[in-house]
Write a protein that holds these residues in place. Structure first.
Motif, PDB file in Angstrom:
ATOM      1  N   THR A  28       0.812  -1.215   0.000  1.00 50.77           N
ATOM      2  CA  THR A  28       0.000   0.000   0.000  1.00 50.77           C
ATOM      3  C   THR A  28       0.846   1.266   0.000  1.00 50.77           C
ATOM      4  O   THR A  28       0.317   2.354   0.163  1.00 50.77           O
ATOM      5  CB  THR A  28      -0.932   0.026   1.227  1.00 50.77           C
ATOM      6  OG1 THR A  28      -0.139   0.034   2.415  1.00 50.77           O
ATOM      7  CG2 THR A  28      -1.873  -1.163   1.221  1.00 50.77           C
ATOM      8  N   SER A  29       2.147   1.118  -0.163  1.00 52.03           N
ATOM      9  CA  SER A  29       3.081   2.256  -0.195  1.00 52.03           C
ATOM     10  C   SER A  29       3.011   3.089   1.067  1.00 52.03           C
ATOM     11  O   SER A  29       3.031   4.313   1.027  1.00 52.03           O
ATOM     12  CB  SER A  29       2.821   3.131  -1.423  1.00 52.03           C
ATOM     13  OG  SER A  29       2.974   2.383  -2.591  1.00 52.03           O
ATOM     14  N   LEU A 105      11.664   5.226  -0.718  1.00 48.05           N
ATOM     15  CA  LEU A 105      11.346   3.918  -1.290  1.00 48.05           C
ATOM     16  C   LEU A 105       9.834   3.706  -1.401  1.00 48.05           C
ATOM     17  O   LEU A 105       9.358   3.160  -2.403  1.00 48.05           O
ATOM     18  CB  LEU A 105      11.986   2.811  -0.461  1.00 48.05           C
ATOM     19  CG  LEU A 105      13.512   2.739  -0.542  1.00 48.05           C
ATOM     20  CD1 LEU A 105      14.048   1.679   0.401  1.00 48.05           C
ATOM     21  CD2 LEU A 105      13.982   2.487  -1.956  1.00 48.05           C
ATOM     22  N   LEU A 106       9.080   4.131  -0.392  1.00 49.11           N
ATOM     23  CA  LEU A 106       7.626   3.990  -0.462  1.00 49.11           C
ATOM     24  C   LEU A 106       7.037   4.849  -1.581  1.00 49.11           C
ATOM     25  O   LEU A 106       6.113   4.430  -2.281  1.00 49.11           O
ATOM     26  CB  LEU A 106       6.978   4.330   0.877  1.00 49.11           C
ATOM     27  CG  LEU A 106       7.205   3.310   1.993  1.00 49.11           C
ATOM     28  CD1 LEU A 106       6.640   3.824   3.308  1.00 49.11           C
ATOM     29  CD2 LEU A 106       6.598   1.971   1.632  1.00 49.11           C
ATOM     30  N   ASP A 107       7.590   6.049  -1.784  1.00 46.65           N
ATOM     31  CA  ASP A 107       7.134   6.888  -2.895  1.00 46.65           C
ATOM     32  C   ASP A 107       7.437   6.223  -4.236  1.00 46.65           C
ATOM     33  O   ASP A 107       6.618   6.261  -5.150  1.00 46.65           O
ATOM     34  CB  ASP A 107       7.785   8.269  -2.839  1.00 46.65           C
ATOM     35  CG  ASP A 107       7.179   9.163  -1.775  1.00 46.65           C
ATOM     36  OD1 ASP A 107       6.045   8.870  -1.326  1.00 46.65           O
ATOM     37  OD2 ASP A 107       7.830  10.150  -1.396  1.00 46.65           O
ATOM     38  N   ARG A 154      11.898   0.517 -13.580  1.00 45.99           N
ATOM     39  CA  ARG A 154      11.178   1.751 -13.204  1.00 45.99           C
ATOM     40  C   ARG A 154      11.696   2.293 -11.876  1.00 45.99           C
ATOM     41  O   ARG A 154      11.865   3.502 -11.711  1.00 45.99           O
ATOM     42  CB  ARG A 154       9.685   1.491 -13.103  1.00 45.99           C
ATOM     43  CG  ARG A 154       9.015   1.368 -14.437  1.00 45.99           C
ATOM     44  CD  ARG A 154       7.499   1.283 -14.275  1.00 45.99           C
ATOM     45  NE  ARG A 154       6.908   0.856 -15.515  1.00 45.99           N
ATOM     46  CZ  ARG A 154       6.041  -0.137 -15.622  1.00 45.99           C
ATOM     47  NH1 ARG A 154       5.633  -0.786 -14.553  1.00 45.99           N
ATOM     48  NH2 ARG A 154       5.552  -0.473 -16.797  1.00 45.99           N
ATOM     49  N   LEU A 155      11.937   1.395 -10.919  1.00 48.44           N
ATOM     50  CA  LEU A 155      12.470   1.840  -9.624  1.00 48.44           C
ATOM     51  C   LEU A 155      13.848   2.466  -9.801  1.00 48.44           C
ATOM     52  O   LEU A 155      14.154   3.490  -9.181  1.00 48.44           O
ATOM     53  CB  LEU A 155      12.535   0.672  -8.643  1.00 48.44           C
ATOM     54  CG  LEU A 155      11.205   0.186  -8.088  1.00 48.44           C
ATOM     55  CD1 LEU A 155      11.402  -1.058  -7.229  1.00 48.44           C
ATOM     56  CD2 LEU A 155      10.515   1.281  -7.287  1.00 48.44           C
TER      57      LEU A 155
END
Length: 168
Positions: A28-29, A105-107, A154-155
């Protein structure tokens, strides 16, 4: 009989809730409220099938599968795109260096499509094999490898040159 079922489930739930919550937070970021809802839904579904040992050979793996599928089902709903706030929840007892890393990282995870995010969490957080991930997501192993490669690319794009900094 019912008491033994309940006590067995209670032990399982106490042992796995933290792990499920951490996985849900990644999916869920960082939305801890949504993560709590996913864990609650997962444990509710697990309780329903708990007494049927033939359906649940490995309860921990089955719970992870239920969690991922509940997340993906929610993402398919139109209402899943609604966000009440862009502010991150308050965090407790996080060292200063870790907070910015986690937020970054969550973003970056939030920018990934839900299925790609699920693949990344299963493969690299849960340390699942390609075949296990494919089985949980109900896709082919080739699809898992493709999604994994694209999601990691993408990351890397989003994190840029700072990937080495995060790994160190």
């Amino acid at each position: 009989m019912r008491r033994s079922k309940e006590s067995g489930f209670r032990e399982f739930a106490e042992a796995r809730t933290g792990h499920l919550f951490r996985s849900a937070c990644l999916l869920t970021s960082g939305d801890t409220h949504f993560a709590e809802d996913l864990v609650q839904e997962t444990l509710g579904r697990m309780y329903v099938v708990w007494g049927r040992s033939s359906r649940v050979g490995n309860p921990a793996a089955y719970a992870q599968t239920v969690l991922i599928r509940a997340f993906l089902a929610h993402q398919r709903r139109r209402s899943a795109q609604e966000r009440p706030s862009d502010e991150l929840p308050e965090t407790q007892d996080i060292p200063p260096g870790d907070a910015s890393l986690r937020i970054t990282l969550l973003d970056a995870l939030r920018q990934l499509p839900p299925k790609d995010r699920a693949v990344i969490v299963l493969r690299y957080w849960e340390d699942r094999s390609v075949m296990e991930t494919a089985e949980i997501l109900n896709v082919s192993s080739a699809a898992v490898r493709t999604r994994s490669t694209r999601a990691l690319a993408r990351l890397r794009e989003q994190l840029g040159g700072s990937v080495a900094e995060f790994a160190a």
